[in-house]
Design a protein around this motif. Structure first.
Motif, PDB file in Angstrom:
ATOM      1  N   PHE A 151      36.564 -41.711 -79.055  1.00  0.00           N
ATOM      2  CA  PHE A 151      35.197 -41.611 -78.542  1.00  0.00           C
ATOM      3  C   PHE A 151      35.128 -42.042 -77.078  1.00  0.00           C
ATOM      4  CE2 PHE A 151      30.840 -43.482 -78.227  1.00  0.00           C
ATOM      5  CZ  PHE A 151      30.097 -42.372 -78.601  1.00  0.00           C
ATOM      6  N   GLU A 152      35.880 -43.100 -76.747  1.00  0.00           N
ATOM      7  CA  GLU A 152      35.851 -43.641 -75.385  1.00  0.00           C
ATOM      8  C   GLU A 152      37.120 -44.449 -75.142  1.00  0.00           C
ATOM      9  OE1 GLU A 152      33.122 -46.624 -72.583  1.00  0.00           O
ATOM     10  OE2 GLU A 152      32.461 -46.153 -74.607  1.00  0.00           O
ATOM     11  N   VAL A 153      37.607 -44.407 -73.897  1.00  0.00           N
ATOM     12  CA  VAL A 153      38.699 -45.269 -73.453  1.00  0.00           C
ATOM     13  C   VAL A 153      38.329 -45.738 -72.054  1.00  0.00           C
ATOM     14  CG1 VAL A 153      41.172 -45.493 -72.964  1.00  0.00           C
ATOM     15  CG2 VAL A 153      40.403 -43.876 -74.711  1.00  0.00           C
ATOM     16  N   ARG A 154      38.392 -47.051 -71.838  1.00  0.00           N
ATOM     17  CA  ARG A 154      38.108 -47.596 -70.510  1.00  0.00           C
ATOM     18  C   ARG A 154      38.901 -48.879 -70.317  1.00  0.00           C
ATOM     19  NH1 ARG A 154      35.049 -52.126 -70.958  1.00  0.00           N
ATOM     20  NH2 ARG A 154      33.593 -52.328 -72.697  1.00  0.00           N
ATOM     21  N   GLU A 155      38.971 -49.317 -69.083  1.00  0.00           N
ATOM     22  CA  GLU A 155      39.636 -50.583 -68.804  1.00  0.00           C
ATOM     23  C   GLU A 155      38.766 -51.727 -69.318  1.00  0.00           C
ATOM     24  OE1 GLU A 155      41.115 -51.359 -64.856  1.00  0.00           O
ATOM     25  OE2 GLU A 155      41.446 -49.220 -64.522  1.00  0.00           O
ATOM     26  N   ALA A 156      39.409 -52.719 -69.903  1.00  0.00           N
ATOM     27  CA  ALA A 156      38.686 -53.914 -70.321  1.00  0.00           C
ATOM     28  C   ALA A 156      38.373 -54.747 -69.090  1.00  0.00           C
ATOM     29  CB  ALA A 156      39.529 -54.722 -71.302  1.00  0.00           C
ATOM     30  N   THR A 157      37.227 -55.396 -69.096  1.00  0.00           N
ATOM     31  CA  THR A 157      36.868 -56.286 -67.998  1.00  0.00           C
ATOM     32  C   THR A 157      37.670 -57.580 -68.128  1.00  0.00           C
ATOM     33  OG1 THR A 157      35.097 -57.399 -69.207  1.00  0.00           O
ATOM     34  CG2 THR A 157      34.505 -55.372 -67.995  1.00  0.00           C
ATOM     35  N   PRO A 158      37.836 -58.320 -67.042  1.00  0.00           N
ATOM     36  CA  PRO A 158      38.529 -59.610 -67.137  1.00  0.00           C
ATOM     37  C   PRO A 158      37.876 -60.539 -68.163  1.00  0.00           C
ATOM     38  CG  PRO A 158      38.307 -58.975 -64.835  1.00  0.00           C
ATOM     39  CD  PRO A 158      37.507 -57.983 -65.651  1.00  0.00           C
ATOM     40  N   GLU A 159      36.547 -60.511 -68.240  1.00  0.00           N
ATOM     41  CA  GLU A 159      35.840 -61.347 -69.210  1.00  0.00           C
ATOM     42  C   GLU A 159      36.173 -60.938 -70.647  1.00  0.00           C
ATOM     43  OE1 GLU A 159      31.393 -63.141 -69.747  1.00  0.00           O
ATOM     44  OE2 GLU A 159      31.518 -60.963 -69.514  1.00  0.00           O
ATOM     45  N   GLU A 160      36.235 -59.625 -70.921  1.00  0.00           N
ATOM     46  CA  GLU A 160      36.587 -59.151 -72.265  1.00  0.00           C
ATOM     47  C   GLU A 160      38.002 -59.602 -72.628  1.00  0.00           C
ATOM     48  OE1 GLU A 160      33.996 -55.073 -72.876  1.00  0.00           O
ATOM     49  OE2 GLU A 160      35.714 -54.994 -71.494  1.00  0.00           O
ATOM     50  N   LEU A 161      38.933 -59.480 -71.683  1.00  0.00           N
ATOM     51  CA  LEU A 161      40.307 -59.890 -71.949  1.00  0.00           C
ATOM     52  C   LEU A 161      40.384 -61.397 -72.180  1.00  0.00           C
ATOM     53  CD1 LEU A 161      42.204 -57.669 -69.371  1.00  0.00           C
ATOM     54  CD2 LEU A 161      42.134 -57.389 -71.854  1.00  0.00           C
ATOM     55  N   ASP A 162      39.615 -62.151 -71.404  1.00  0.00           N
ATOM     56  CA  ASP A 162      39.596 -63.600 -71.543  1.00  0.00           C
ATOM     57  C   ASP A 162      39.035 -64.010 -72.913  1.00  0.00           C
ATOM     58  OD1 ASP A 162      39.949 -66.280 -70.511  1.00  0.00           O
ATOM     59  OD2 ASP A 162      37.763 -66.366 -70.310  1.00  0.00           O
ATOM     60  N   HIS A 163      37.990 -63.312 -73.365  1.00  0.00           N
ATOM     61  CA  HIS A 163      37.347 -63.627 -74.648  1.00  0.00           C
ATOM     62  C   HIS A 163      38.058 -62.985 -75.838  1.00  0.00           C
ATOM     63  CE1 HIS A 163      33.153 -64.707 -72.813  1.00  0.00           C
ATOM     64  NE2 HIS A 163      34.134 -65.402 -72.293  1.00  0.00           N
ATOM     65  N   GLY A 164      38.833 -61.930 -75.590  1.00  0.00           N
ATOM     66  CA  GLY A 164      39.575 -61.275 -76.667  1.00  0.00           C
ATOM     67  C   GLY A 164      38.765 -60.296 -77.488  1.00  0.00           C
ATOM     68  N   HIS A 165      37.589 -59.869 -76.963  1.00  0.00           N
ATOM     69  CA  HIS A 165      36.782 -58.880 -77.687  1.00  0.00           C
ATOM     70  C   HIS A 165      35.935 -58.083 -76.698  1.00  0.00           C
ATOM     71  CE1 HIS A 165      34.308 -62.668 -77.841  1.00  0.00           C
ATOM     72  NE2 HIS A 165      33.491 -61.867 -77.186  1.00  0.00           N
ATOM     73  N   VAL A 166      35.427 -56.955 -77.191  1.00  0.00           N
ATOM     74  CA  VAL A 166      34.628 -56.031 -76.390  1.00  0.00           C
ATOM     75  C   VAL A 166      33.215 -56.583 -76.229  1.00  0.00           C
ATOM     76  CG1 VAL A 166      33.720 -53.677 -76.262  1.00  0.00           C
ATOM     77  CG2 VAL A 166      35.998 -54.086 -77.217  1.00  0.00           C
ATOM     78  N   HIS A 167      32.670 -56.434 -75.035  1.00  0.00           N
ATOM     79  CA  HIS A 167      31.274 -56.818 -74.760  1.00  0.00           C
ATOM     80  C   HIS A 167      30.425 -55.572 -74.567  1.00  0.00           C
ATOM     81  CE1 HIS A 167      32.587 -60.974 -72.975  1.00  0.00           C
ATOM     82  NE2 HIS A 167      32.762 -60.891 -74.275  1.00  0.00           N
ATOM     83  N   GLY A 168      29.120 -55.751 -74.448  1.00  0.00           N
ATOM     84  CA  GLY A 168      28.239 -54.644 -74.135  1.00  0.00           C
ATOM     85  C   GLY A 168      27.648 -53.981 -75.356  1.00  0.00           C
ATOM     86  N   ASP A 169      27.215 -52.719 -75.170  1.00  0.00           N
ATOM     87  CA  ASP A 169      26.500 -51.989 -76.216  1.00  0.00           C
ATOM     88  C   ASP A 169      27.244 -51.916 -77.546  1.00  0.00           C
ATOM     89  OD1 ASP A 169      24.437 -51.550 -74.492  1.00  0.00           O
ATOM     90  OD2 ASP A 169      25.025 -49.486 -73.983  1.00  0.00           O
ATOM     91  N   HIS A 170      28.568 -51.761 -77.478  1.00  0.00           N
ATOM     92  CA  HIS A 170      29.327 -51.546 -78.718  1.00  0.00           C
ATOM     93  C   HIS A 170      30.187 -52.751 -79.077  1.00  0.00           C
ATOM     94  CE1 HIS A 170      28.078 -47.399 -78.748  1.00  0.00           C
ATOM     95  NE2 HIS A 170      28.458 -47.290 -77.492  1.00  0.00           N
ATOM     96  N   GLY A 171      29.927 -53.881 -78.452  1.00  0.00           N
ATOM     97  CA  GLY A 171      30.739 -55.051 -78.687  1.00  0.00           C
ATOM     98  C   GLY A 171      29.924 -56.292 -78.939  1.00  0.00           C
ATOM     99  N   HIS A 172      30.539 -57.409 -78.650  1.00  0.00           N
ATOM    100  CA  HIS A 172      29.941 -58.724 -78.883  1.00  0.00           C
ATOM    101  C   HIS A 172      28.889 -59.014 -77.820  1.00  0.00           C
ATOM    102  CE1 HIS A 172      30.066 -62.741 -80.601  1.00  0.00           C
ATOM    103  NE2 HIS A 172      30.034 -63.238 -79.371  1.00  0.00           N
ATOM    104  N   GLN A 173      27.773 -59.546 -78.243  1.00  0.00           N
ATOM    105  CA  GLN A 173      26.716 -59.938 -77.318  1.00  0.00           C
ATOM    106  C   GLN A 173      26.732 -61.458 -77.197  1.00  0.00           C
ATOM    107  OE1 GLN A 173      24.998 -57.458 -75.879  1.00  0.00           O
ATOM    108  NE2 GLN A 173      25.942 -55.938 -77.184  1.00  0.00           N
ATOM    109  N   HIS A 174      26.762 -61.966 -75.987  1.00  0.00           N
ATOM    110  CA  HIS A 174      26.742 -63.429 -75.777  1.00  0.00           C
ATOM    111  C   HIS A 174      25.339 -63.877 -75.444  1.00  0.00           C
ATOM    112  CE1 HIS A 174      30.984 -64.450 -75.980  1.00  0.00           C
ATOM    113  NE2 HIS A 174      31.202 -63.276 -75.443  1.00  0.00           N
TER     114      HIS A 174
END
Length: 174
Positions: A151-174
């Motif tokens: 469906f989608e492929v993109r680079e992970a943000t440094p924050e996502e890599l640091d946290h170990g999970h996806v953020h945003g619409d389809h990921g974890h919300q902090h």
């Protein structure tokens, strides 16, 4: 962009499972569908899914279809009798957040391990003072059949890599 380590990957798919018993393979039956309304997102290399799953997706690009089967051995293995335990029913009280109907046979109990990670156990039997629980993964012993699309492929943000999970619409919300 191709699926590579540290990429955020979004998939749509149907997962069917089958089991071989006495040399006879059961007909695969659907256990999960992730569509455009609810795609599955993870950071490639850190999905927590069977290694073979990621191996078979490596190098694919957005819009590319996939169809593969992962054997039980390469997925979640075979059931482990040591993962079946009788625990005191008193541990599963209302004070601990459990309702009596949650302890009925066949239900999955939402639990947390000693490190705070979520896990689940299937209720096998009420033994009176104790309850028999199966801590094996729910898909242990099954061959996994995936049919889907990247469906989608993109680079992970440094924050996502640091946290170990996806953020945003389809990921974890902090």
């Amino acid at each position: 962009m191709e699926i590579v380590k540290n990429a955020v990957v979004g998939l749509t798919y149907e997962l069917k499972v089958s089991k071989e018993e006495d040399e006879i393979e059961s007909v695969p039956f659907s256990v999960e569908v992730r569509d455009n309304e609810d795609p599955f997102y993870f950071i490639f290399g850190f999905s927590g899914l069977p290694e073979k799953f990621e191996e078979l997706l490596a190098g694919k690009s957005q819009g590319e279809s996939f169809s593969f089967t992962i054997s039980a051995q390469d997925a979640y293995g075979e059931p482990d009798d040591e993962m079946i335990m009788a625990l005191p029913k008193a541990q599963f009280s209302a004070e601990a957040g459990f309702e009596p109907e949650m302890l009925e046979e066949g239900n999955f109990l939402p639990l947390v391990d000693e490190n705070g990670y979520p896990m689940q156990a299937k209720v096998l039997k009420d033994l009176g003072e104790e309850i028999l629980l199966d801590f094996n993964h729910p898909l242990v012993g099954f061959d996994l059949h995936f049919d889907g699309e990247v469906f989608e492929v993109r680079e992970a943000t440094p924050e996502e890599l640091d946290h170990g999970h996806v953020h945003g619409d389809h990921g974890h919300q902090h």
